[in-house]
Design an enzyme around this catalytic site. Structure first.
Site, mmCIF file in Angstrom:
data_model
loop_
_atom_site.group_PDB
_atom_site.id
_atom_site.type_symbol
_atom_site.label_atom_id
_atom_site.label_comp_id
_atom_site.label_asym_id
_atom_site.label_seq_id
_atom_site.Cartn_x
_atom_site.Cartn_y
_atom_site.Cartn_z
ATOM 1 N N SER A 5 28.754 -47.733 18.431
ATOM 2 C CA SER A 5 28.993 -48.661 17.327
ATOM 3 C C SER A 5 28.950 -47.948 15.992
ATOM 4 O O SER A 5 28.225 -46.966 15.822
ATOM 5 C CB SER A 5 27.913 -49.756 17.362
ATOM 6 O OG SER A 5 27.914 -50.518 16.173
ATOM 7 N N TYR A 31 18.451 -52.159 17.917
ATOM 8 C CA TYR A 31 19.766 -52.140 18.579
ATOM 9 C C TYR A 31 20.534 -50.895 18.138
ATOM 10 O O TYR A 31 21.000 -50.112 18.978
ATOM 11 C CB TYR A 31 20.570 -53.399 18.232
ATOM 12 C CG TYR A 31 22.045 -53.232 18.477
ATOM 13 C CD1 TYR A 31 22.915 -52.970 17.418
ATOM 14 C CD2 TYR A 31 22.566 -53.278 19.770
ATOM 15 C CE1 TYR A 31 24.259 -52.777 17.644
ATOM 16 C CE2 TYR A 31 23.918 -53.092 19.996
ATOM 17 C CZ TYR A 31 24.763 -52.831 18.924
ATOM 18 O OH TYR A 31 26.098 -52.628 19.148
ATOM 19 N N LYS A 87 21.779 -47.161 20.180
ATOM 20 C CA LYS A 87 23.109 -46.534 20.196
ATOM 21 C C LYS A 87 23.001 -45.075 19.780
ATOM 22 O O LYS A 87 23.611 -44.189 20.385
ATOM 23 C CB LYS A 87 24.071 -47.283 19.263
ATOM 24 C CG LYS A 87 24.427 -48.691 19.721
ATOM 25 C CD LYS A 87 25.061 -48.693 21.108
ATOM 26 C CE LYS A 87 25.457 -50.092 21.556
ATOM 27 N NZ LYS A 87 25.999 -50.112 22.926
HETATM 28 C C1 WQD Z 1 30.020 -59.545 9.726
HETATM 29 C C2 WQD Z 1 29.966 -60.016 8.276
HETATM 30 C C3 WQD Z 1 27.852 -60.928 7.588
HETATM 31 C C4 WQD Z 1 27.905 -64.456 10.148
HETATM 32 C C5 WQD Z 1 27.171 -56.531 14.029
HETATM 33 C C6 WQD Z 1 26.506 -55.299 14.599
HETATM 34 C C7 WQD Z 1 27.559 -54.394 15.193
HETATM 35 C C8 WQD Z 1 28.299 -55.179 16.235
HETATM 36 C C9 WQD Z 1 29.018 -56.323 15.536
HETATM 37 C C10 WQD Z 1 27.540 -55.451 18.478
HETATM 38 C C11 WQD Z 1 28.657 -59.645 7.591
HETATM 39 C C12 WQD Z 1 28.942 -61.989 7.550
HETATM 40 C C13 WQD Z 1 28.253 -63.267 9.540
HETATM 41 C C14 WQD Z 1 27.844 -65.637 9.367
HETATM 42 C C15 WQD Z 1 28.490 -64.396 7.427
HETATM 43 N N1 WQD Z 1 27.400 -55.682 17.211
HETATM 44 N N2 WQD Z 1 28.540 -63.250 8.207
HETATM 45 N N3 WQD Z 1 28.142 -65.564 8.036
HETATM 46 O O1 WQD Z 1 26.712 -57.515 11.234
HETATM 47 O O2 WQD Z 1 28.987 -56.477 10.696
HETATM 48 O O3 WQD Z 1 27.975 -56.145 12.956
HETATM 49 O O4 WQD Z 1 27.990 -57.169 14.982
HETATM 50 O O5 WQD Z 1 28.304 -54.757 19.054
HETATM 51 O O6 WQD Z 1 26.935 -53.287 15.790
HETATM 52 O O7 WQD Z 1 25.869 -54.598 13.559
HETATM 53 O O8 WQD Z 1 28.839 -58.371 12.326
HETATM 54 O O9 WQD Z 1 29.855 -60.591 12.568
HETATM 55 O O10 WQD Z 1 27.333 -60.437 12.297
HETATM 56 O O11 WQD Z 1 28.806 -59.976 10.354
HETATM 57 O O12 WQD Z 1 28.758 -64.347 6.220
HETATM 58 O O13 WQD Z 1 27.526 -66.761 9.870
HETATM 59 O O14 WQD Z 1 30.034 -61.446 8.272
HETATM 60 O O15 WQD Z 1 27.022 -61.044 6.425
HETATM 61 O O16 WQD Z 1 28.945 -59.306 6.242
HETATM 62 P P1 WQD Z 1 28.067 -57.115 11.683
HETATM 63 P P2 WQD Z 1 28.684 -59.918 11.948
#
Ligand code: WQD
Length: 341
Positions: free
Chosen positions: A126, A151, A155
C-alpha cells in the site's frame, strides 16, 4: 498457463484479480477464511468468467491448513497474497490482531513456497508505507516513513520480510505492488466491494449515502492546503488494479531476466480531491450525494498521488478507466446490492 493461489480471493481486490487471472487462462485456487467476505462471491466470479475457482475455506495463519492445501492442490506456480486485515482505525484498537494475522500468514507462505516449488509471490502492499509524501506525485524511490498505524506498519514489515528472504537466496521471486486508493466495481455488477458494517472508506460510504442507506456523507475537512481544501488521493479503478497483478505474475513466471525482487506503485498518476470525487459521482450517475463538511479525521494524509511511470514502462501496464466510468460502476454495484439492478 499457470496455477495461481490467491489468498483472500473472495475479498474486494482478490475477487477482481481472480476474474482477470481466469480471463488470462490461469487456473485459480482461492483460500479465504471469509472473515471479511462471503462465499457467494464465488458465484459472481463464475457468472463473469464462466469458471468457478477452486475454493478452500481456511486461515493462512494456520500452517497445517496451508500445508494441506499445497498437498491437495499440487503444482501451484505462483501466489498472490491479499489475505490480511486492512482497516486502519481497527488496527489502532487491535494491533496484535493485525500483527498476527498479516505477518504470520505471510511467514507461512514464504516458509512453504520452496518446499512446494512455488516460483513467485505478488504481495499486496500500500502507498501507506510512504506516509505523508514530501512531494507528489510519488515514485518508488520515495522514502519509507514511520507508519502511522499498525496496519501500515504490517505492510512495511511485510515488505522487509520479503526483501530479506529474497536477499537470503530464497528460490523464488517477489513483486511488491503498492496500491493507492482502489475504488469501483466490476462493470458487470457481479462483484464489488462488500464493506462490513459502517464503511471506513470513502466510496462505499458515498454510494450507501446516494442509496439512502446513510443520511449524509461527512467530508473530513476542507481546510487542507489543497485547491478546494479537501484531501487529495489517487483513486484507481479496481479492474485496472487487478490487471496489473496478472501482468506482474506473468513477469515473474515467464521472464527469466526479471529481477528477483521488484516494487511498483499502482496508481493513475491523477490526484483528485474528495470534493472532486463527489462531483464526478454526481455528474456520472445523475444522483445527488448529500454531504456536510466535518472535522478532519485523525491520521489522514493531506495529499498523495502516484507517479506510475515505472509500472507503465516496465510492466507495460497503465490505468485506463475514467473516474466517471469507475463511479458509474460503483453505483451499479450499490444498486445491485440493494436489489435494484
Ligand atoms: C480517502 C479520503 C478521507 C471517508 C485507506 C488506507 C489505505 C487503503 C485505502 C486498505 C480521505 C476522506 C473518507 C468518509 C471522507 N486501505 N473520507 N469521508 O484513508 O486514503 O486509505 O484506505 O487497503 O491503505 O490508508 O482511504 O477511503 O478512508 O479516505 O471525507 O466518510 O476520503 O478523509 O481524505 P485512505 P479512505
Amino acid at each position: 498457463m499457470a496455477k495461481i493461489l490467491v489468498t483472500g480471493g473472495t475479498g474486494y481486490i482478490g475477487s477482481h484479480t481472480t476474474v482477470e487471472l481466469q480471463k488470462a487462462g490461469h487456473e485459480v485456487v482461492i483460500i479465504d477464511n471469509l472473515s471479511n467476505s462471503n462465499i457467494h462471491v464465488l458465484d459472481g466470479i463464475e457468472r463473469i468468467s464462466g469458471v468457478r475457482p477452486e475454493f478452500v475455506e481456511g486461515d493462512v495463519t494456520d500452517l497445517a491448513t496451508l500445508r494441506k492445501l499445497f498437498e491437495t492442490h499440487p503444482g501451484i506456480d505462483g501466489i498472490i497474497n491479499f489475505a490480511a486485515s486492512k482497516a486502519v482505525g481497527e488496527s489502532v484498537e487491535q494491533p496484535l490482531k493485525y500483527y498476527r494475522n498479516n505477518l504470520v500468514s505471510l511467514l507461512n507462505l514464504l516458509d512453504l513456497m520452496p518446499e512446494y516449488g512455488v516460483k513467485g509471490i505478488v504481495f499486496s502492499s500500500s502507498c501507506t508505507v510512504y506516509g505523508e509524501p514530501d512531494v507528489n506525485p510519488i515514485d518508488e524511490t520515495a522514502p519509507i516513513k514511520p507508519a502511522t498505524s499498525p496496519y501500515g506498519n504490517t505492510k512495511q514489515i511485510s515488505e522487509e520480510i520479503i526483501t530479506d528472504t529474497i536477499h537470503a537466496g530464497a528460490p523464488f521471486k517477489s513483486i511488491l505492488l503498492r496500491y493507492f486508493n482502489p475504488v469501483g466495481a466490476h462493470p458487470s455488477a457481479e462483484i464489488g466491494e462488500l464493506p462490513n458494517g459502517v464503511p471506513n472508506n470513502l466510496i462505499p460510504y458515498l454510494t450507501q449515502t446516494a442509496a439512502g442507506i446513510r443520511k449524509q456523507l461527512t467530508v473530513f475537512g476542507d481546510d487542507y492546503n489543497t485547491p478546494d481544501g479537501s484531501c487529495i488521493r489517487d483513486f484507481i479503478d479496481v479492474v485496472d488494479l487487478a490487471k496489473a497483478h496478472v501482468i506482474a505474475m506473468g513477469r515473474m513466471l515467464d521472464n527469466p531476466e526479471s529481477p528477483k525482487l521488484e516494487v511498483f506503485n499502482l496508481g493513475t498518476g491523477r490526484g483528485l480531491s474528495v470534493l472532486e470525487l463527489i462531483a464526478s459521482f454526481e455528474r456520472s450517475t445523475g444522483v445527488k450525494v448529500p454531504y456536510v463538511i466535518g472535522q478532519r479525521r485523525e491520521g489522514d494524509i493531506e495529499k498523495i498521488w502516484a507517479d506510475p511511470a515505472k509500472a507503465n514502462n516496465v510492466l507495460g501496464w497503465k490505468a485506463e478507466a475514467s473516474i466517471d466510468d469507475t463511479m458509474r460502476n460503483a453505483w451499479r454495484w450499490q444498486q445491485k446490492l440493494a436489489g435494484k439492478v
